[in-house]
Design a protein around this motif. Structure first.
Motif, PDB file in Angstrom:
ATOM      1  N   MET A  28       0.833  -1.205   0.000  1.00  0.00           N
ATOM      2  CA  MET A  28       0.000   0.000   0.000  1.00  0.00           C
ATOM      3  C   MET A  28       0.867   1.254   0.000  1.00  0.00           C
ATOM      4  SD  MET A  28      -3.004   1.196   2.677  1.00  0.00           S
ATOM      5  CE  MET A  28      -1.890   1.779   3.988  1.00  0.00           C
ATOM      6  N   LEU A  29       1.947   1.241   0.770  1.00  0.00           N
ATOM      7  CA  LEU A  29       2.826   2.405   0.837  1.00  0.00           C
ATOM      8  C   LEU A  29       3.478   2.696  -0.511  1.00  0.00           C
ATOM      9  CD1 LEU A  29       4.483   1.698   4.304  1.00  0.00           C
ATOM     10  CD2 LEU A  29       2.843   3.512   3.776  1.00  0.00           C
ATOM     11  N   LYS A  30       3.657   1.662  -1.323  1.00  0.00           N
ATOM     12  CA  LYS A  30       4.235   1.859  -2.656  1.00  0.00           C
ATOM     13  C   LYS A  30       3.314   2.685  -3.558  1.00  0.00           C
ATOM     14  CE  LYS A  30       7.242  -2.214  -2.961  1.00  0.00           C
ATOM     15  NZ  LYS A  30       7.503  -3.500  -3.668  1.00  0.00           N
ATOM     16  N   LEU A  31       2.036   2.735  -3.228  1.00  0.00           N
ATOM     17  CA  LEU A  31       1.087   3.516  -4.023  1.00  0.00           C
ATOM     18  C   LEU A  31       1.207   5.007  -3.762  1.00  0.00           C
ATOM     19  CD1 LEU A  31      -2.216   1.432  -3.579  1.00  0.00           C
ATOM     20  CD2 LEU A  31      -0.518   1.239  -5.402  1.00  0.00           C
ATOM     21  N   ALA A  32       1.852   5.367  -2.645  1.00  0.00           N
ATOM     22  CA  ALA A  32       1.826   6.754  -2.183  1.00  0.00           C
ATOM     23  C   ALA A  32       2.996   7.575  -2.699  1.00  0.00           C
ATOM     24  CB  ALA A  32       1.812   6.786  -0.658  1.00  0.00           C
ATOM     25  N   GLU A  33       2.689   8.798  -3.085  1.00  0.00           N
ATOM     26  CA  GLU A  33       3.740   9.755  -3.402  1.00  0.00           C
ATOM     27  C   GLU A  33       4.517  10.096  -2.130  1.00  0.00           C
ATOM     28  OE1 GLU A  33       6.130  12.237  -5.655  1.00  0.00           O
ATOM     29  OE2 GLU A  33       4.582  10.826  -6.349  1.00  0.00           O
ATOM     30  N   GLY A  34       3.781  10.159  -1.015  1.00  0.00           N
ATOM     31  CA  GLY A  34       4.407  10.454   0.268  1.00  0.00           C
ATOM     32  C   GLY A  34       4.020   9.444   1.330  1.00  0.00           C
ATOM     33  N   PRO A  35       4.712   8.308   1.404  1.00  0.00           N
ATOM     34  CA  PRO A  35       4.413   7.327   2.449  1.00  0.00           C
ATOM     35  C   PRO A  35       4.871   7.837   3.821  1.00  0.00           C
ATOM     36  CG  PRO A  35       6.329   6.646   1.196  1.00  0.00           C
ATOM     37  CD  PRO A  35       5.791   7.862   0.511  1.00  0.00           C
ATOM     38  N   VAL A  36       4.074   7.547   4.855  1.00  0.00           N
ATOM     39  CA  VAL A  36       4.387   8.006   6.208  1.00  0.00           C
ATOM     40  C   VAL A  36       4.286   6.833   7.166  1.00  0.00           C
ATOM     41  CG1 VAL A  36       3.784   9.581   8.080  1.00  0.00           C
ATOM     42  CG2 VAL A  36       3.462  10.297   5.699  1.00  0.00           C
ATOM     43  N   LEU A  37       5.323   6.638   7.986  1.00  0.00           N
ATOM     44  CA  LEU A  37       5.305   5.602   9.005  1.00  0.00           C
ATOM     45  C   LEU A  37       4.996   6.229  10.352  1.00  0.00           C
ATOM     46  CD1 LEU A  37       8.339   3.403   7.935  1.00  0.00           C
ATOM     47  CD2 LEU A  37       5.938   2.732   7.959  1.00  0.00           C
ATOM     48  N   VAL A  38       4.055   5.629  11.058  1.00  0.00           N
ATOM     49  CA  VAL A  38       3.573   6.160  12.328  1.00  0.00           C
ATOM     50  C   VAL A  38       4.086   5.301  13.481  1.00  0.00           C
ATOM     51  CG1 VAL A  38       1.531   6.732  13.687  1.00  0.00           C
ATOM     52  CG2 VAL A  38       1.495   7.029  11.193  1.00  0.00           C
ATOM     53  N   ASN A  39       4.819   5.917  14.400  1.00  0.00           N
ATOM     54  CA  ASN A  39       5.302   5.211  15.600  1.00  0.00           C
ATOM     55  C   ASN A  39       5.998   3.889  15.248  1.00  0.00           C
ATOM     56  OD1 ASN A  39       4.050   7.309  16.923  1.00  0.00           O
ATOM     57  ND2 ASN A  39       2.331   6.093  17.659  1.00  0.00           N
ATOM     58  N   ALA A  40       6.693   3.877  14.150  1.00  0.00           N
ATOM     59  CA  ALA A  40       7.328   2.635  13.683  1.00  0.00           C
ATOM     60  C   ALA A  40       8.705   2.463  14.313  1.00  0.00           C
ATOM     61  CB  ALA A  40       7.442   2.647  12.164  1.00  0.00           C
ATOM     62  N   SER A  41       9.081   1.221  14.534  1.00  0.00           N
ATOM     63  CA  SER A  41      10.392   0.914  15.095  1.00  0.00           C
ATOM     64  C   SER A  41      11.470   1.183  14.040  1.00  0.00           C
ATOM     65  CB  SER A  41      10.452  -0.543  15.533  1.00  0.00           C
ATOM     66  OG  SER A  41      10.373  -1.397  14.402  1.00  0.00           O
ATOM     67  N   PRO A  42      12.723   1.374  14.464  1.00  0.00           N
ATOM     68  CA  PRO A  42      13.808   1.587  13.497  1.00  0.00           C
ATOM     69  C   PRO A  42      13.932   0.448  12.488  1.00  0.00           C
ATOM     70  CG  PRO A  42      14.543   2.193  15.694  1.00  0.00           C
ATOM     71  CD  PRO A  42      13.194   1.559  15.858  1.00  0.00           C
ATOM     72  N   SER A  43      13.731  -0.791  12.940  1.00  0.00           N
ATOM     73  CA  SER A  43      13.842  -1.924  12.019  1.00  0.00           C
ATOM     74  C   SER A  43      12.729  -1.893  10.984  1.00  0.00           C
ATOM     75  CB  SER A  43      13.808  -3.240  12.793  1.00  0.00           C
ATOM     76  OG  SER A  43      12.597  -3.379  13.517  1.00  0.00           O
ATOM     77  N   THR A  44      11.521  -1.494  11.399  1.00  0.00           N
ATOM     78  CA  THR A  44      10.414  -1.381  10.451  1.00  0.00           C
ATOM     79  C   THR A  44      10.701  -0.295   9.430  1.00  0.00           C
ATOM     80  OG1 THR A  44       8.744  -2.177  12.022  1.00  0.00           O
ATOM     81  CG2 THR A  44       7.966  -0.815  10.200  1.00  0.00           C
ATOM     82  N   CYS A  45      11.211   0.835   9.897  1.00  0.00           N
ATOM     83  CA  CYS A  45      11.536   1.931   8.981  1.00  0.00           C
ATOM     84  C   CYS A  45      12.577   1.501   7.950  1.00  0.00           C
ATOM     85  CB  CYS A  45      12.046   3.133   9.771  1.00  0.00           C
ATOM     86  SG  CYS A  45      10.800   3.929  10.820  1.00  0.00           S
TER      87      CYS A  45
END
Length: 233
Positions: A199-216
């Motif tokens: 889903m994030l690949k669809l976004a011009e501006g993907p945003v991660l919320v409260n994500a861990s460093p490994s997830t980022c």
């Protein structure tokens, strides 16, 4: 769910708009703290001793299944938790739980809800895209005064003992559901999980919320670009 709510059919009529006006929000972990459907299931088990007994009785089978198919084992627990509920019964139970959940202090991410409302005020077409079940998600949003937002979610279907799991709207399934709505891109997508990489690949501006460093790191590696990160409370 097969209650007239297809997982790829949002609440209300969806009108095609320019991708630059579309904003996607994950639900659990972004707007709500925790897993909403899990909390509903936990409440179901807590309210009836015989459900807990039934879960114990199927435990040997669950133990055998777990190494090979965690999804199958978890679905079994969901089916036990939904025994005895027909379509209307499920709606009523989910409605009661959704209303009670909305009154729990600290259950929701105020920063996330505030950002969602900003997008609405700016005229963006906001969709909530979630692995949670559709009716339960809509009930919670309605209690928060956001009932008009289209929801793209998982489904349930009637079974001979009660409601059963249907389409699970996670990972690539979210993109499939959005494609069925003619949504092939968006301006912004908010998520807390690497499971939402498709889903994030669809976004011009993907945003991660409260994500861990490994997830980022995992998400940025998959997307091939840096991703905005926000801490919402």
């Amino acid at each position: 769910m097969n209650t007239g709510d297809s997982p790829a059919s949002p609440c209300g009529a969806f009108e095609a708009v320019d991708a630059s006006q579309v904003v996607l929000f994950d639900f659990d972990g972004v707007l709500v703290r925790g897993d909403t459907f899990y909390l509903f299931m936990r409440d179901r088990y807590a309210r009836a001793w015989w459900r807990r007994l039934a879960a114990v009785l199927v435990l040997p089978w669950l133990v055998l299944q777990w190494p090979f198919s965690r999804r199958r084992a978890l679905r079994t627990l969901v089916h036990v938790g939904l025994w005895g509920l027909d379509e209307q019964g499920y709606r009523e139970a989910a409605g009661r739980f959704g209303a009670s959940l909305a009154r729990r202090p600290g259950q929701f991410c105020r920063d996330g809800l505030r950002q969602l409302r900003r997008h609405l005020a700016d005229g963006h077409r906001v969709l909530v895209v979630t692995g949670c079940e559709a009716h339960l998600t809509r009930t919670v949003l309605e209690e928060l005064g956001l009932g008009g937002i289209p929801v793209v979610a998982s489904s349930l279907r009637p079974g001979w003992l009660g409601m059963r799991t249907g389409r699970h709207n996670v990972g690539r399934e979210k993109v499939r559901s959005l494609t069925e709505l003619a949504v092939s891109g968006c301006a912004v997508a908010y998520s807390d999980s690497s499971m939402d990489i498709p889903m994030l690949k669809l976004a011009e501006g993907p945003v991660l919320v409260n994500a861990s460093p490994s997830t980022c790191k995992r998400v940025e590696r998959a997307l091939g670009k840096s991703v905005d990160r926000v801490e919402w409370y």
